[in-house]
Design a protein around this motif. Sequence first.
Motif, PDB file in Angstrom:
ATOM      1  N   ARG A  97       0.848  -1.184   0.000  1.00 58.95           N
ATOM      2  CA  ARG A  97       0.000   0.000   0.000  1.00 58.95           C
ATOM      3  C   ARG A  97       0.892   1.245   0.000  1.00 58.95           C
ATOM      4  O   ARG A  97       1.984   1.223   0.586  1.00 58.95           O
ATOM      5  CB  ARG A  97      -0.903  -0.010   1.229  1.00 58.95           C
ATOM      6  CG  ARG A  97      -0.146   0.187   2.519  1.00 58.95           C
ATOM      7  CD  ARG A  97      -0.985  -0.042   3.750  1.00 58.95           C
ATOM      8  NE  ARG A  97      -1.228  -1.437   4.031  1.00 58.95           N
ATOM      9  CZ  ARG A  97      -1.316  -1.946   5.259  1.00 58.95           C
ATOM     10  NH1 ARG A  97      -1.190  -1.177   6.321  1.00 58.95           N
ATOM     11  NH2 ARG A  97      -1.540  -3.216   5.427  1.00 58.95           N
ATOM     12  N   PRO A  98       0.478   2.330  -0.631  1.00 56.97           N
ATOM     13  CA  PRO A  98       1.295   3.545  -0.616  1.00 56.97           C
ATOM     14  C   PRO A  98       1.509   4.062   0.802  1.00 56.97           C
ATOM     15  O   PRO A  98       0.650   3.913   1.678  1.00 56.97           O
ATOM     16  CB  PRO A  98       0.471   4.530  -1.449  1.00 56.97           C
ATOM     17  CG  PRO A  98      -0.408   3.677  -2.310  1.00 56.97           C
ATOM     18  CD  PRO A  98      -0.727   2.466  -1.478  1.00 56.97           C
ATOM     19  N   GLY A  99       2.660   4.653   1.032  1.00 56.59           N
ATOM     20  CA  GLY A  99       2.948   5.239   2.336  1.00 56.59           C
ATOM     21  C   GLY A  99       2.195   6.529   2.553  1.00 56.59           C
ATOM     22  O   GLY A  99       1.601   7.098   1.623  1.00 56.59           O
ATOM     23  N   TRP A 100       2.195   7.004   3.786  1.00 59.15           N
ATOM     24  CA  TRP A 100       1.544   8.264   4.115  1.00 59.15           C
ATOM     25  C   TRP A 100       2.407   9.453   3.698  1.00 59.15           C
ATOM     26  O   TRP A 100       3.636   9.367   3.687  1.00 59.15           O
ATOM     27  CB  TRP A 100       1.270   8.339   5.612  1.00 59.15           C
ATOM     28  CG  TRP A 100       0.231   7.379   6.083  1.00 59.15           C
ATOM     29  CD1 TRP A 100      -0.953   7.081   5.482  1.00 59.15           C
ATOM     30  CD2 TRP A 100       0.270   6.589   7.284  1.00 59.15           C
ATOM     31  NE1 TRP A 100      -1.650   6.164   6.223  1.00 59.15           N
ATOM     32  CE2 TRP A 100      -0.935   5.839   7.337  1.00 59.15           C
ATOM     33  CE3 TRP A 100       1.195   6.450   8.315  1.00 59.15           C
ATOM     34  CZ2 TRP A 100      -1.223   4.968   8.383  1.00 59.15           C
ATOM     35  CZ3 TRP A 100       0.915   5.571   9.362  1.00 59.15           C
ATOM     36  CH2 TRP A 100      -0.285   4.843   9.384  1.00 59.15           C
ATOM     37  N   VAL A 101       1.739  10.549   3.375  1.00 67.34           N
ATOM     38  CA  VAL A 101       2.422  11.778   2.975  1.00 67.34           C
ATOM     39  C   VAL A 101       1.909  12.919   3.846  1.00 67.34           C
ATOM     40  O   VAL A 101       0.690  13.074   3.995  1.00 67.34           O
ATOM     41  CB  VAL A 101       2.163  12.097   1.485  1.00 67.34           C
ATOM     42  CG1 VAL A 101       2.841  13.404   1.091  1.00 67.34           C
ATOM     43  CG2 VAL A 101       2.663  10.950   0.604  1.00 67.34           C
ATOM     44  N   PRO A 102       2.797  13.701   4.456  1.00 67.45           N
ATOM     45  CA  PRO A 102       2.328  14.808   5.291  1.00 67.45           C
ATOM     46  C   PRO A 102       1.604  15.863   4.467  1.00 67.45           C
ATOM     47  O   PRO A 102       1.903  16.066   3.286  1.00 67.45           O
ATOM     48  CB  PRO A 102       3.615  15.366   5.908  1.00 67.45           C
ATOM     49  CG  PRO A 102       4.700  14.935   4.977  1.00 67.45           C
ATOM     50  CD  PRO A 102       4.271  13.619   4.417  1.00 67.45           C
TER      51      PRO A 102
END
Length: 242
Positions: A97-102
């Motif tokens: 799954r794609p990582g989180w982005v601030p």
Amino acid sequence: MHVLILGGTTEARALAAALHSEVRVTSSLAGRVARPRLPEGEVRIGGFGGAEGLADWLRAHGVDAVIDATHPFARTMSFNAARAAATAHVPLLALRRPGWVPVAGDDWRSVASLEEAAAALDGLGERVFLTTGRMGLAAFAGCPQWFLVRSVDAPDAPMPDRAEVLLDRGPFTLEGEREVLRRHRVDVLVTKDSGGAATAPKLRAAREAGIPVVVVRRPPVPDGVPVATTPEEAADWVRGRR
């Protein structure tokens, strides 16, 4: 066609559901959770005995393709899968799954390990919401802060001296995460970059409350292993090899 799916993640279960009526699917779970959510199709629980044991299992069970859908931080299993697939000459795909982005308003500190996360807490806050799971808590054992440790199953020692354990399993709601931060007077959040929606509400709750977040970066996928970001993409990859 026999497909081995490694991992008990949400994406792994979705992939098993998509494929089990088309091909033979075996899902392998590590067995670290006492009552895992079981996927559709065949299920095995437990380790393989390293890369060599996994390669032997692939050959013995006639596996035609492997999907590494383990947790993004299951580094050892991912590298074992890469070595085993290469040894057994079985195609391998990583499902991540794609990582989180601030986003605007976030106050994030990016670190490379749990040990770096523990060191980064100095000066950030005194009441820590620790959402990195029950493995690796030893990294925080010497920290003076108070910790709220959330995990699916009860953690083992060593762990922080001043800690309260919250046993819970996602998906979590935004309102629920707001209440956790408020009730426990949390002033810093520690998390791994697991990605996905199930545990993301804590990040928005922290942003709303102006709470700093220490984010442990995920390890890389082994070199040469192709990556799919959705179960649908992974299912299409499998269908292209039938």
